[in-house]
Design an enzyme around this catalytic site. Structure first.
Site, PDB file in Angstrom:
ATOM      1  N   GLU A   1       0.836  -1.209   0.000  1.00 24.03           N
ATOM      2  CA  GLU A   1       0.000   0.000   0.000  1.00 24.03           C
ATOM      3  C   GLU A   1       0.864   1.250   0.000  1.00 24.03           C
ATOM      4  O   GLU A   1       1.832   1.350   0.768  1.00 24.03           O
ATOM      5  CB  GLU A   1      -0.900  -0.037   1.244  1.00 24.03           C
ATOM      6  N   HIS A   2       0.483   2.190  -0.848  1.00 25.25           N
ATOM      7  CA  HIS A   2       1.216   3.449  -1.036  1.00 25.25           C
ATOM      8  C   HIS A   2       2.645   3.177  -1.511  1.00 25.25           C
ATOM      9  O   HIS A   2       3.561   3.929  -1.198  1.00 25.25           O
ATOM     10  CB  HIS A   2       1.205   4.303   0.246  1.00 25.25           C
TER      11      HIS A   2
ATOM     12  N   GLY B   1     -16.588   5.607  -3.778  1.00 27.82           N
ATOM     13  CA  GLY B   1     -15.760   6.159  -2.704  1.00 27.82           C
ATOM     14  C   GLY B   1     -15.487   5.181  -1.575  1.00 27.82           C
ATOM     15  O   GLY B   1     -15.191   5.597  -0.458  1.00 27.82           O
TER      16      GLY B   1
ATOM     17  N   ASP C   1      -4.383   0.802  -9.574  1.00 20.10           N
ATOM     18  CA  ASP C   1      -5.817   0.556  -9.724  1.00 20.10           C
ATOM     19  C   ASP C   1      -6.192   0.328 -11.184  1.00 20.10           C
ATOM     20  O   ASP C   1      -6.923  -0.612 -11.524  1.00 20.10           O
ATOM     21  CB  ASP C   1      -6.622   1.732  -9.150  1.00 20.10           C
TER      22      ASP C   1
HETATM   23  C1  GAF Z   1      -5.210   4.799  -4.246  1.00 23.94           C
HETATM   24  C2  GAF Z   1      -4.399   5.138  -5.483  1.00 23.94           C
HETATM   25  F1  GAF Z   1      -5.235   5.380  -6.553  1.00 23.94           F
HETATM   26  C3  GAF Z   1      -3.420   4.023  -5.841  1.00 23.94           C
HETATM   27  O1  GAF Z   1      -2.621   4.406  -6.929  1.00 23.94           O
HETATM   28  C4  GAF Z   1      -2.562   3.663  -4.627  1.00 23.94           C
HETATM   29  O2  GAF Z   1      -1.572   4.632  -4.400  1.00 23.94           O
HETATM   30  C5  GAF Z   1      -3.428   3.438  -3.391  1.00 23.94           C
HETATM   31  O3  GAF Z   1      -4.318   4.527  -3.159  1.00 23.94           O
HETATM   32  C6  GAF Z   1      -2.603   3.244  -2.146  1.00 23.94           C
HETATM   33  O4  GAF Z   1      -1.858   2.070  -2.255  1.00 23.94           O
HETATM   34  O5  GAF Z   1      -6.036   3.699  -4.489  1.00 23.94           O
END
Ligand code: GAF
Length: 392
Positions: free
Chosen positions: A43-44, A135, A185
Site C-alpha cells: 500500500e502506497h 468512494g 488501480d
Molecule cells: C489509491 C491510489 F489510486 C493508488 O494508486 C494507490 O496509491 C493506493 O491509493 C494506495 O496504495 O487507491
C-alpha cells in the site's frame, strides 16, 4: 450476511433497459465492463516505483452505448449517487482539443478518458451502471475509467497495448480528477486475471499473476462505509513526502533506497519524512515476502504480513482511522482468520481479511457485533480484468 454481488449479466441487462428508457427506445450496439480492485498488500508503494499485489473484483462497472452522428456525446449514469445530475451532454472539441473537467464530477472520468484515448473518438451515447461502491476504496473511479476506455475501443480501436491503456486511464485520473494516483488501480482493472492476484512491478510495469483460488480460503472485504474528508489533500501530501524522502536520500524513488541508507540519513531528516519512507521501504519488502508466502500456500505467514502492513499504515504512514483499526482488531479475534488490513488509499473505506472458508459466518457476525458503525461485507474471488461484452 455478506452482500450478494450482482452478476455482469444482471448489470448488463440493467444498463440496456436504462438505455432504452433514456434514449426513446434506442438500442446499444456495444458494451464493455471493468472491475474494481482490492489490494492484498503493497500500500502506497505504487507511486514510489514499488511492488503491489491487488486482485480484480467481481464488482464491476458496465458501459453500453452506440455511435451517433456528429460530435455530440451524451452519458447517463444509473448509479444512485444522491446530489449530482445523472446525465451529461458534451460536444467533442474539434481536432482533439482539451475537454476540461467540470461538473458533474463523475463525468470528469469520462472526459479524461476521452481526452487520453489513444485513437479517434466520435459522437456517442452511453449508459453506465456499476456495482463498485462509490468512494469505498475499491477503485470505483479506475473501474469507470477503464470500462469507458474499453467501451471506446469497441466504437473505434485504439493504437495502444494493455499497459498503455492502463497508463492512459491513470493520466485521465491525474488530469481530470486531480488525484496524483499511482498505476495500481487502473493496471489491475485492465489486466486482472480470474483466480489470481497480480504482482505488479510499478517501476518496470512488468507483472506476474499469483494463483489464488484455494476453495478453503476466502477474501472478505468489509466496507466501513466511513469516508473522512481529509482524503483529498492527504494523498498528494503523502506522495510529496515520499518524493522529498527519496531526494533527501539522493535516490530517484524510494524503491531504490534501503533501510540502512534511511537509518544513516535519519539525523538529517525530520521525523515525519523518516516514518513515511520507512513504511514504503519495508512495505515493498513485505509485499515480496507475501508473494513468496502465497505461492507456498503459507497463509499464516501471509496473514502476519498483512497485519504488519496495517500497523505500518496506521503508525508510520498515518493513513488509517479508528474505524479501520477497529475492524482489523476485531477480525483478528476470530479463530480461522489469517490476517486483516486496511486496503486502498485509507482514511475510511474498506478492510481486506484473509480467512478460512469455514470462518466466514462467524467473522461477519463478530464484526457486526464489535464495530460501532454499519459495515457491508463482500465475499470475493479474484476476477477477470476489463473486457468487451456481447450483446446478443
Ligand atoms: C489509491 C491510489 F489510486 C493508488 O494508486 C494507490 O496509491 C493506493 O491509493 C494506495 O496504495 O487507491
Amino acid at each position: 450476511m455478506a452482500c450478494s454481488i450482482p452478476t455482469v449479466a444482471d448489470l448488463l441487462a440493467e444498463a440496456r433497459l436504462l438505455f432504452g428508457q433514456v434514449f426513446g427506445g434506442d438500442v446499444p450496439h456495444v458494451a464493455a465492463c471493468a472491475p474494481g480492485r482490492v489490494n492484498l498488500i503493497g500500500e502506497h508503494t505504487d507511486y514510489n516505483q514499488g511492488v503491489v499485489l491487488p486482485m480484480a473484483l467481481p464488482l464491476v462497472t458496465v458501459v453500453v452505448g452506440r455511435r451517433t452522428p456528429g460530435p455530440g456525446v451524451t452519458v447517463v449514469t444509473g448509479t444512485k449517487d444522491a446530489d449530482e445530475p445523472h446525465r451529461v451532454d458534451l460536444v467533442l472539441p474539434p481536432g482533439g482539443a482539451p475537454l476540461p473537467p467540470g461538473s458533474p464530477r463523475w463525468a470528469n472520468y469520462v472526459k479524461g478518458v476521452v481526452e487520453h484515448y489513444r485513437g479517434p473518438v466520435q459522437g456517442f451515447r452511453a449508459v453506465v451502471v456499476s456495482s463498485v461502491p462509490l468512494g469505498g476504496g475499491l477503485s470505483s473511479s479506475a473501474s469507470l475509467e477503464v470500462a469507458f476506455y474499453t467501451f471506446l475501443q469497441q466504437l473505434e480501436p485504439d493504437d495502444g497495448d494493455l499497459v498503455s491503456k492502463a497508463v492512459a486511464c491513470q493520466q485521465a485520473e491525474h488530469s481530470h480528477a486531480g488525484v496524483p494516483c499511482g498505476i495500481m488501480d487502473q493496471f489491475v482493472s485492465v489486466l486482472g486475471r480470474e483466480g489470481h492476484a497480480l504482482l505488479i512491478d510499478c517501476r518496470s510495469l512488468e507483472f506476474s499473476p499469483v494463483p489464488l483460488s484455494d476453495p478453503d480460503l476466502v477474501i472478505l472485504i468489509t466496507n466501513s462505509n466511513v469516508k473522512h474528508s481529509l482524503t483529498g489533500s492527504e494523498y498528494p501530501s503523502r506522495r510529496r513526502q515520499c518524493e522529498e524522502a527519496a531526494s533527501a536520500l539522493g535516490r530517484r524513488s524510494l524503491r531504490e533506497a534501503s533501510m540502512e541508507e534511511l537509518e544513516d540519513a535519519r539525523p538529517r531528516m525530520d521525523a515525519v519524512t523518516f516514518r513515511r519512507a520507512r513504511h514504503v521501504i519495508e512495505e515493498i519488502r513485505r509485499t515480496l515476502d507475501a508473494v513468496e508466502a502465497l505461492r507456498r500456500g503459507a497463509y499464516q505467514e501471509f496473514g502476519r504480513l498483512m497485519v504488519e502492513s496495517h500497523n505500518s499504515l496506521r503508525d508510520l504512514f498515518e493513513v488509517s482511522c479508528i474505524e479501520l483499526d477497529q475492524l482489523v482488531a476485531a477480525a483478528l479475534e476470530v479463530e480461522g482468520v489469517y490476517g486483516s488490513r486496511m486496503t486502498g488509499g485509507g482514511f475510511g473505506g474498506c478492510t481486506v481479511t484473509l480467512l478460512e472458508a469455514r470462518a466466514v459466518d462467524r467473522t461477519v457476525l463478530h464484526l457486526q457485533e464489535r464495530f460501532s458503525g454499519t459495515p457491508t461485507f463482500y465475499v470475493t474471488t479474484p476476477s477477470e480484468g476489463a473486457r468487451a461484452l456481447a450483446l446478443s
